[in-house]
Design a protein around this motif. Sequence first.
Motif, PDB file in Angstrom:
ATOM      1  N   PRO A  51      14.036  13.227  -8.024  1.00 13.75           N
ATOM      2  CA  PRO A  51      14.414  13.177  -6.606  1.00 13.75           C
ATOM      3  C   PRO A  51      15.912  13.358  -6.396  1.00 13.75           C
ATOM      4  CG  PRO A  51      12.999  11.308  -7.177  1.00 13.75           C
ATOM      5  CD  PRO A  51      13.338  12.001  -8.458  1.00 13.75           C
ATOM      6  N   VAL A  52      16.710  12.783  -7.307  1.00 15.27           N
ATOM      7  CA  VAL A  52      18.166  12.888  -7.161  1.00 15.27           C
ATOM      8  C   VAL A  52      18.610  14.313  -7.501  1.00 15.27           C
ATOM      9  CG1 VAL A  52      20.374  11.969  -7.972  1.00 15.27           C
ATOM     10  CG2 VAL A  52      18.424  10.443  -7.657  1.00 15.27           C
ATOM     11  N   THR A  53      17.969  14.938  -8.496  1.00 14.80           N
ATOM     12  CA  THR A  53      18.307  16.324  -8.838  1.00 14.80           C
ATOM     13  C   THR A  53      18.043  17.221  -7.622  1.00 14.80           C
ATOM     14  OG1 THR A  53      17.374  15.787 -11.009  1.00 14.80           O
ATOM     15  CG2 THR A  53      18.018  18.059 -10.652  1.00 14.80           C
ATOM     16  N   MET A  54      16.909  16.992  -6.969  1.00 12.44           N
ATOM     17  CA  MET A  54      16.586  17.807  -5.792  1.00 12.44           C
ATOM     18  C   MET A  54      17.595  17.592  -4.677  1.00 12.44           C
ATOM     19  SD  MET A  54      12.426  17.480  -5.754  1.00 12.44           S
ATOM     20  CE  MET A  54      12.162  18.383  -4.247  1.00 12.44           C
ATOM     21  N   GLU A  55      17.937  16.331  -4.475  1.00 10.84           N
ATOM     22  CA  GLU A  55      18.919  16.003  -3.438  1.00 10.84           C
ATOM     23  C   GLU A  55      20.251  16.702  -3.729  1.00 10.84           C
ATOM     24  OE1 GLU A  55      19.047  13.824  -0.764  1.00 10.84           O
ATOM     25  OE2 GLU A  55      21.228  13.695  -0.563  1.00 10.84           O
ATOM     26  N   CYS A  56      20.664  16.656  -4.999  1.00  3.99           N
ATOM     27  CA  CYS A  56      21.944  17.271  -5.368  1.00  3.99           C
ATOM     28  C   CYS A  56      21.897  18.781  -5.152  1.00  3.99           C
ATOM     29  CB  CYS A  56      22.278  16.995  -6.838  1.00  3.99           C
ATOM     30  SG  CYS A  56      22.763  15.302  -7.137  1.00  3.99           S
ATOM     31  N   CYS A  57      20.784  19.423  -5.558  1.00  2.00           N
ATOM     32  CA  CYS A  57      20.693  20.884  -5.423  1.00  2.00           C
ATOM     33  C   CYS A  57      20.686  21.287  -3.960  1.00  2.00           C
ATOM     34  CB  CYS A  57      19.422  21.399  -6.103  1.00  2.00           C
ATOM     35  SG  CYS A  57      19.567  21.390  -7.882  1.00  2.00           S
ATOM     36  N   GLU A  58      19.975  20.513  -3.156  1.00  2.00           N
ATOM     37  CA  GLU A  58      19.801  20.930  -1.765  1.00  2.00           C
ATOM     38  C   GLU A  58      21.013  20.552  -0.907  1.00  2.00           C
ATOM     39  OE1 GLU A  58      15.823  19.995  -0.447  1.00  2.00           O
ATOM     40  OE2 GLU A  58      16.458  20.309   1.627  1.00  2.00           O
ATOM     41  N   GLU A  59      21.344  19.268  -0.940  1.00  2.00           N
ATOM     42  CA  GLU A  59      22.391  18.787  -0.016  1.00  2.00           C
ATOM     43  C   GLU A  59      23.803  19.063  -0.524  1.00  2.00           C
ATOM     44  OE1 GLU A  59      21.781  17.232   2.867  1.00  2.00           O
ATOM     45  OE2 GLU A  59      19.618  16.908   2.696  1.00  2.00           O
ATOM     46  N   ARG A  60      23.989  19.011  -1.825  1.00  2.00           N
ATOM     47  CA  ARG A  60      25.355  19.082  -2.340  1.00  2.00           C
ATOM     48  C   ARG A  60      25.712  20.459  -2.892  1.00  2.00           C
ATOM     49  NH1 ARG A  60      27.252  13.601  -3.732  1.00  2.00           N
ATOM     50  NH2 ARG A  60      28.391  14.490  -5.462  1.00  2.00           N
ATOM     51  N   LEU A  61      24.680  21.147  -3.448  1.00  2.00           N
ATOM     52  CA  LEU A  61      24.951  22.472  -4.004  1.00  2.00           C
ATOM     53  C   LEU A  61      24.647  23.554  -2.972  1.00  2.00           C
ATOM     54  CD1 LEU A  61      25.866  23.576  -6.763  1.00  2.00           C
ATOM     55  CD2 LEU A  61      23.481  23.671  -7.456  1.00  2.00           C
ATOM     56  N   GLY A  62      23.747  23.231  -2.043  1.00  2.00           N
ATOM     57  CA  GLY A  62      23.491  24.172  -0.951  1.00  2.00           C
ATOM     58  C   GLY A  62      22.312  25.106  -1.145  1.00  2.00           C
ATOM     59  N   ALA A  63      21.402  24.790  -2.097  1.00  2.18           N
ATOM     60  CA  ALA A  63      20.214  25.641  -2.260  1.00  2.18           C
ATOM     61  C   ALA A  63      19.215  25.298  -1.157  1.00  2.18           C
ATOM     62  CB  ALA A  63      19.591  25.415  -3.627  1.00  2.18           C
ATOM     63  N   SER A  64      18.399  26.296  -0.758  1.00  2.68           N
ATOM     64  CA  SER A  64      17.472  26.039   0.348  1.00  2.68           C
ATOM     65  C   SER A  64      16.340  25.106  -0.096  1.00  2.68           C
ATOM     66  CB  SER A  64      16.879  27.351   0.839  1.00  2.68           C
ATOM     67  OG  SER A  64      15.962  27.813  -0.125  1.00  2.68           O
ATOM     68  N   GLU A  65      15.680  24.523   0.902  1.00  2.00           N
ATOM     69  CA  GLU A  65      14.622  23.553   0.596  1.00  2.00           C
ATOM     70  C   GLU A  65      13.479  24.205  -0.176  1.00  2.00           C
ATOM     71  OE1 GLU A  65      12.559  21.912   3.977  1.00  2.00           O
ATOM     72  OE2 GLU A  65      11.860  20.203   2.813  1.00  2.00           O
ATOM     73  N   GLU A  66      13.075  25.429   0.259  1.00  2.00           N
ATOM     74  CA  GLU A  66      11.902  25.993  -0.420  1.00  2.00           C
ATOM     75  C   GLU A  66      12.195  26.349  -1.872  1.00  2.00           C
ATOM     76  OE1 GLU A  66      12.950  27.643   2.446  1.00  2.00           O
ATOM     77  OE2 GLU A  66      12.901  29.814   2.159  1.00  2.00           O
ATOM     78  N   ILE A  67      13.415  26.801  -2.145  1.00  2.00           N
ATOM     79  CA  ILE A  67      13.744  27.132  -3.543  1.00  2.00           C
ATOM     80  C   ILE A  67      13.856  25.837  -4.353  1.00  2.00           C
ATOM     81  CG2 ILE A  67      15.469  28.160  -5.079  1.00  2.00           C
ATOM     82  CD1 ILE A  67      14.226  30.334  -3.496  1.00  2.00           C
ATOM     83  N   THR A  68      14.591  24.847  -3.820  1.00  2.00           N
ATOM     84  CA  THR A  68      14.784  23.603  -4.562  1.00  2.00           C
ATOM     85  C   THR A  68      13.448  22.939  -4.873  1.00  2.00           C
ATOM     86  OG1 THR A  68      16.849  23.280  -3.397  1.00  2.00           O
ATOM     87  CG2 THR A  68      15.943  21.363  -4.491  1.00  2.00           C
ATOM     88  N   SER A  69      12.583  22.850  -3.852  1.00  2.00           N
ATOM     89  CA  SER A  69      11.361  22.075  -4.056  1.00  2.00           C
ATOM     90  C   SER A  69      10.362  22.812  -4.947  1.00  2.00           C
ATOM     91  CB  SER A  69      10.718  21.714  -2.720  1.00  2.00           C
ATOM     92  OG  SER A  69      10.456  22.891  -1.992  1.00  2.00           O
ATOM     93  N   PHE A  70      10.639  24.061  -5.225  1.00  3.92           N
ATOM     94  CA  PHE A  70       9.789  24.815  -6.140  1.00  3.92           C
ATOM     95  C   PHE A  70      10.397  24.837  -7.541  1.00  3.92           C
ATOM     96  CE2 PHE A  70       8.227  28.971  -7.806  1.00  3.92           C
ATOM     97  CZ  PHE A  70       6.872  28.687  -7.782  1.00  3.92           C
ATOM     98  N   VAL A  71      11.680  25.219  -7.616  1.00  6.57           N
ATOM     99  CA  VAL A  71      12.319  25.453  -8.914  1.00  6.57           C
ATOM    100  C   VAL A  71      12.588  24.150  -9.673  1.00  6.57           C
ATOM    101  CG1 VAL A  71      14.401  26.381 -10.009  1.00  6.57           C
ATOM    102  CG2 VAL A  71      13.357  27.599  -8.105  1.00  6.57           C
ATOM    103  N   VAL A  72      13.082  23.124  -8.970  1.00  5.18           N
ATOM    104  CA  VAL A  72      13.516  21.922  -9.693  1.00  5.18           C
ATOM    105  C   VAL A  72      12.337  21.118 -10.287  1.00  5.18           C
ATOM    106  CG1 VAL A  72      14.881  19.799  -9.526  1.00  5.18           C
ATOM    107  CG2 VAL A  72      15.665  21.862  -8.394  1.00  5.18           C
ATOM    108  N   PRO A  73      11.256  20.867  -9.542  1.00  7.34           N
ATOM    109  CA  PRO A  73      10.147  20.128 -10.178  1.00  7.34           C
ATOM    110  C   PRO A  73       9.530  20.878 -11.359  1.00  7.34           C
ATOM    111  CG  PRO A  73       9.840  20.205  -7.805  1.00  7.34           C
ATOM    112  CD  PRO A  73      10.977  21.109  -8.116  1.00  7.34           C
ATOM    113  N   ILE A  74       9.440  22.211 -11.247  1.00 12.28           N
ATOM    114  CA  ILE A  74       8.921  22.977 -12.384  1.00 12.28           C
ATOM    115  C   ILE A  74       9.890  22.817 -13.562  1.00 12.28           C
ATOM    116  CG2 ILE A  74       8.421  25.306 -13.250  1.00 12.28           C
ATOM    117  CD1 ILE A  74       7.372  26.045 -10.546  1.00 12.28           C
ATOM    118  N   GLY A  75      11.180  22.885 -13.252  1.00 13.55           N
ATOM    119  CA  GLY A  75      12.185  22.738 -14.308  1.00 13.55           C
ATOM    120  C   GLY A  75      12.095  21.376 -14.980  1.00 13.55           C
TER     121      GLY A  75
END
Length: 466
Positions: free
Chosen positions: A323-347
Amino acid sequence: MALHWKILIGLAAGVVVGLAVNVLWTAETWSSLGVEDAAAFLSEEAGLRGASLAEGGANADAGFIAHAALFVRHATEFVGDLFMRGLRFIAVPIVLFSLIVGVSSLKDLSKLGRIGGKTIAIYLVTTAVAISVGLVLANVIGPGAGFPEELREQLAGEQAEAAAASIGNAENRPSPWNVALDVVPGNPFAALAETEMLQVVFAAVVIGIGLTLIPREKAAPVIAFFDAMTDVIIMIVHGVLAIAPYAVFALIVVVLADLGIDVLGSLVKYVVTVVLGLVLMIFVIYPLVLRLFTRVRYLEFFKAISPAQLLAFSSSSSGATLPVTMECCEERLGASEEITSFVVPIGATINMDGTALYQGVAAVFIAQMYALDLTIGQQLQIVLTATLASIGTAAVPGVGIVMLVIVLQSVGLPLEGIAVILGVDRILDMCRTTCNVTGDCMVCAVVASGEGALRVGERQSDVATS
Ligand code: ASP
């Protein structure tokens, strides 16, 4: 103060307190000081029999200190476990809700196939690169060459039982066919209940696609519901992040309190080789890839993802950190929600570069320790086996050692070698999990950038830090 500084302070304080507890709660410390009661108390406590401390005399002070150390050890373990539960609480809902919303907002479904293909390909390539880095470093440094035989036998003897358990776990692994089959849940509710992350991703994608195919007016309230639920979970993530510095303190105290520091000394060359490889991946190779494929700047990247890295380090679980990785990618790094919620959990599930690198080093180390030669062909076999093994293993502490069993078996190296390195596994697990999570964030940035879904320079980087 920014969040990552607060977490770093928690980590540093945890190291100091953890080392103090390590010294004070071991029976050996007290008996070496000639204090029998505290030593007896602690050795009984270690046996979980619950002891009462003898009264009075010169031993009373020592007994009090031992008690206090033990209390700190238990209290911090409680706080750490509580926090980990909090993280697990949000992991499944955040992936499910945000991925449904993400997929349902896609105008063009072929985009999904492209993102999926790219994501998996980059994950596999970076994993293969990571093992190769491990293999090259271990061949050049030679951490196991001339390793004393008595020391090897002594270390192996100390950890024989734990090693046997890991070897047993590896034998129960499903076949690659079943791993592939397992992506499709037989029952989506069971997948949610069991935190089967790839199955949750699958269910969310399928539901999201379904929502794009039914009439808009029917889909709209469902999407609005999941969208609002995503916001609710994000609020909880912010709450969890606010207590992260204290939790990191607690997690580190427990790790250091239980760590056999003397083992570290005898395996120092091996530990240094693994850590050097991980540092290379995190601070050189990933930033290079980022430079090639995105506009994210070096410091910007690390500033954005450092809370996830620090949490991965303290918890040794990329799954719990999700959850924190997703938060960091989306809110702090600026990746979109659909990419983050797909790429990070698979990763978090299939991408374990740090673990793969460590397996490369460990395999060569074990071969050198037993004076066995690994041919180039065998080393290539290791690259292949470890890359494939990384797909089917859970993102929890200690699975790297289970995967190592498979790697060693594939090239016929002695499994007893695992017992030798088990004593330092926890500390290396912390480091490799940090690399695993960094890799997930890097790939998320690359995929998002390729899709024009990375808002570099206009991140809401202060959302999570305020
Ligand atoms: N603990 C690692 C992770 O969760 C896996 C491992 O290397 O044991 O990513």
